[in-house]
Design an enzyme around this catalytic site. Structure first.
Site, PDB file in Angstrom:
ATOM      1  N   THR A  25     -60.380  11.730 114.815  1.00 27.46           N
ATOM      2  CA  THR A  25     -60.955  12.312 113.609  1.00 27.46           C
ATOM      3  C   THR A  25     -60.688  13.803 113.635  1.00 27.46           C
ATOM      4  O   THR A  25     -60.715  14.438 114.694  1.00 27.46           O
ATOM      5  CB  THR A  25     -62.451  11.972 113.415  1.00 27.46           C
ATOM      6  OG1 THR A  25     -62.831  12.298 112.080  1.00 27.46           O
ATOM      7  CG2 THR A  25     -63.359  12.689 114.392  1.00 27.46           C
ATOM      8  N   CYS A  31     -70.269  18.441 111.521  1.00 29.25           N
ATOM      9  CA  CYS A  31     -70.301  16.984 111.699  1.00 29.25           C
ATOM     10  C   CYS A  31     -70.232  16.639 113.185  1.00 29.25           C
ATOM     11  O   CYS A  31     -69.778  17.445 113.997  1.00 29.25           O
ATOM     12  CB  CYS A  31     -69.114  16.331 110.995  1.00 29.25           C
ATOM     13  SG  CYS A  31     -69.090  16.567 109.211  1.00 29.25           S
ATOM     14  N   HIS A  48     -67.733   9.486 112.348  1.00 25.82           N
ATOM     15  CA  HIS A  48     -67.696  10.900 111.957  1.00 25.82           C
ATOM     16  C   HIS A  48     -68.851  11.084 110.972  1.00 25.82           C
ATOM     17  O   HIS A  48     -68.691  10.834 109.785  1.00 25.82           O
ATOM     18  CB  HIS A  48     -66.345  11.206 111.302  1.00 25.82           C
ATOM     19  CG  HIS A  48     -66.163  12.640 110.869  1.00 25.82           C
ATOM     20  ND1 HIS A  48     -64.950  13.272 110.982  1.00 25.82           N
ATOM     21  CD2 HIS A  48     -67.005  13.546 110.317  1.00 25.82           C
ATOM     22  CE1 HIS A  48     -65.064  14.507 110.505  1.00 25.82           C
ATOM     23  NE2 HIS A  48     -66.301  14.690 110.094  1.00 25.82           N
TER      24      HIS A  48
END
Length: 164
Positions: A25, A31, A48
């Site tokens: 990711t 995040c 994520h």
């Protein structure tokens, strides 16, 4: 990773796979990237998540957007792919403090920290041990998980590549 596919996980998204495939990711800022991994079956999953708590948001149909519901769904999917609940371990990265407005550190600015706290609380509640983490500070990260070795590679601009 010959013949292996690196599966991209988008923002507010999750994916699962088996070795030799891996997961990645990009652009984890505030995040948090959560990896669940069974070292025997080599089943892994990556989330994520963007926000800590689905119960505080009205439009919360995307379970992967939140740490609480995202980790539940990630767990469900890795188990359905053959992971053993008893062997699962977690690795987490991200949760940076990306913005600092004149020294303000009110709740709105502390999303990364809250995401990390919510992720850890959820994993603790599920009795899933966090084997390693690279969280906090003030820079974004890209992560790549190798389902064969169990290594999580963390790349950040201007930083050494680290493996946890």
């Amino acid at each position: 990773m010959d013949n292996a596919q690196i599966i991209k996980v988008g923002m507010a998204d999750l994916k699962v796979c088996k070795a030799p495939n891996g997961l990645t990711t990009l652009g984890l800022g505030s995040c948090v990237g959560v990896v669940l991994y069974d070292p025997i079956t080599k089943v892994s999953g990556m989330l994520h998540c963007m926000l800590p708590d689905s119960t505080r948001i009205r439009n919360n149909s995307n379970t992967a957007k939140f740490a609480d519901t995202g980790i539940d769904e990630l767990l469900r999917q890795v188990l359905s792919l053959g992971a053993s609940r008893a062997r699962l371990i977690a690795k987490i990265a991200g949760g940076a403090q990306m913005f600092n407005f004149n020294g303000r550190s009110d709740d709105l600015m502390r999303v990364g920290e809250k995401n990390v706290q919510a992720t850890k609380a959820k994993l603790r509640a599920l009795n899933i041990r966090i084997l390693a983490e690279d969280t906090g500070l003030n820079y974004g990260r890209t992560i790549i998980f190798d389902s064969v070795t169990g290594e999580l590679t963390i790349k950040a601009i201007g930083k050494e590549i680290t493996k946890i």
